[in-house]
Design a protein around this motif. Sequence first.
Motif, PDB file in Angstrom:
ATOM      1  N   UNK A 122      53.678  40.552 -20.997  1.00  0.00           N
ATOM      2  CA  UNK A 122      53.551  40.238 -22.411  1.00  0.00           C
ATOM      3  C   UNK A 122      52.332  39.578 -22.557  1.00  0.00           C
ATOM      4  N   UNK A 123      52.066  39.132 -23.956  1.00  0.00           N
ATOM      5  CA  UNK A 123      50.869  38.251 -24.237  1.00  0.00           C
ATOM      6  C   UNK A 123      50.673  37.009 -23.750  1.00  0.00           C
ATOM      7  N   UNK A 124      51.799  36.555 -23.200  1.00  0.00           N
ATOM      8  CA  UNK A 124      51.758  35.194 -22.702  1.00  0.00           C
ATOM      9  C   UNK A 124      51.483  34.996 -21.131  1.00  0.00           C
ATOM     10  N   UNK A 125      51.953  36.054 -20.467  1.00  0.00           N
ATOM     11  CA  UNK A 125      51.899  36.238 -19.014  1.00  0.00           C
ATOM     12  C   UNK A 125      50.155  36.300 -18.472  1.00  0.00           C
ATOM     13  N   UNK A 126      49.867  35.100 -17.722  1.00  0.00           N
ATOM     14  CA  UNK A 126      48.691  35.489 -16.919  1.00  0.00           C
ATOM     15  C   UNK A 126      48.553  35.930 -15.912  1.00  0.00           C
ATOM     16  N   UNK A 127      48.218  36.912 -15.454  1.00  0.00           N
ATOM     17  CA  UNK A 127      48.001  37.856 -14.222  1.00  0.00           C
ATOM     18  C   UNK A 127      47.288  36.857 -13.158  1.00  0.00           C
ATOM     19  N   UNK A 133      52.097  31.216 -20.917  1.00  0.00           N
ATOM     20  CA  UNK A 133      51.351  30.072 -21.461  1.00  0.00           C
ATOM     21  C   UNK A 133      50.264  30.311 -22.420  1.00  0.00           C
ATOM     22  N   UNK A 134      49.610  29.393 -22.810  1.00  0.00           N
ATOM     23  CA  UNK A 134      48.495  29.272 -23.894  1.00  0.00           C
ATOM     24  C   UNK A 134      47.139  29.128 -23.054  1.00  0.00           C
ATOM     25  N   UNK A 135      46.161  29.621 -23.358  1.00  0.00           N
ATOM     26  CA  UNK A 135      44.809  29.417 -23.038  1.00  0.00           C
ATOM     27  C   UNK A 135      43.884  28.522 -24.006  1.00  0.00           C
ATOM     28  N   UNK A 136      43.794  27.423 -23.723  1.00  0.00           N
ATOM     29  CA  UNK A 136      42.846  26.435 -24.421  1.00  0.00           C
ATOM     30  C   UNK A 136      41.604  26.303 -23.761  1.00  0.00           C
ATOM     31  N   UNK A 156      47.414  36.102 -21.508  1.00  0.00           N
ATOM     32  CA  UNK A 156      46.861  36.952 -21.151  1.00  0.00           C
ATOM     33  C   UNK A 156      45.455  37.616 -21.359  1.00  0.00           C
ATOM     34  N   UNK A 157      44.910  36.920 -22.399  1.00  0.00           N
ATOM     35  CA  UNK A 157      43.684  37.251 -22.860  1.00  0.00           C
ATOM     36  C   UNK A 157      42.524  36.613 -22.019  1.00  0.00           C
ATOM     37  N   UNK A 158      41.520  37.648 -21.686  1.00  0.00           N
ATOM     38  CA  UNK A 158      40.445  36.898 -20.965  1.00  0.00           C
ATOM     39  C   UNK A 158      39.762  35.587 -21.494  1.00  0.00           C
ATOM     40  N   UNK A 159      39.077  35.008 -20.653  1.00  0.00           N
ATOM     41  CA  UNK A 159      38.359  33.708 -21.230  1.00  0.00           C
ATOM     42  C   UNK A 159      37.274  33.930 -22.074  1.00  0.00           C
TER      43      UNK A 159
END
Length: 259
Positions: A122-127, A133-136, A156-159
């Motif tokens: 899902x959107x919160x999962x970082x592969x 979590x959340x990206x700051x 999950x979104x790229x930096x």
Amino acid sequence: MSWNVTTGLDADQLGLLVERVHRALVEDPEPPVTPGRMWALSLNKSVVLVLFLLRQNPVQQAAAELFGISQATVSRRWRALLPVVEKVLARHVPDPAEASAGRIVLIDKTLVPTWDWASEGTALFSGKHRDTGFNLQVAATLAGDLLTVSAPVPASRHDTHAWRQSSFPQALAERDGTGDLGHAGSGLLTPRRKPPRQERSTADKAANRSINTLRAAVERATAHLKDWKIFATRYRGPLARFSLVAKAVTALTFYKKGW
């Protein structure tokens, strides 16, 4: 008792913060809690409690035992006073465009893990991190002074996406800046990737060493930000409130440093 270790603030900073929170509650026509009716825990101790939850990130049951109150009271004070603390400290958060004027800007990203363990895919999962979590995005100077922290983006979104979704491209426009490999394509100076099935050239290795030496400063700034353990360990609160938590921690970081 100074509460310095518990809250991260010295006695003067804590006292001023309590005064501001009291003033904000008195001036609010519909305050979330009335200072004069806080029998279970005084306003001073209630502000300490909120800071303790941010600084040390204990479970609420542990905080309740330490403060001699019920877990329900901890939850009520946390919900009521966190927005007030963030509001009264917002003035200490500098405008990133003004704070970065004439400076080289270093960009880092960090993952704040959350409790949502069932969200793989899902959107919160970082592969990359194999965690939720959340990206700051974090911006700092060459001296390691924090400039700004972005709004949270699902991990999950790229930096590069997180960079573009943040206010950084506008606020830090026309600034010389560096990022890591995850920021490739953002317009920032980034380390050079290893060519497919080849070794990096001597020039590329030297360039990467220079960039990574500079980036140590923003990594220190990120580490200081994570002195607030709610960022460094696992955020267990409602996910919808994490944006408020991020704003409060950012404001406290600047307040603690005297902005």
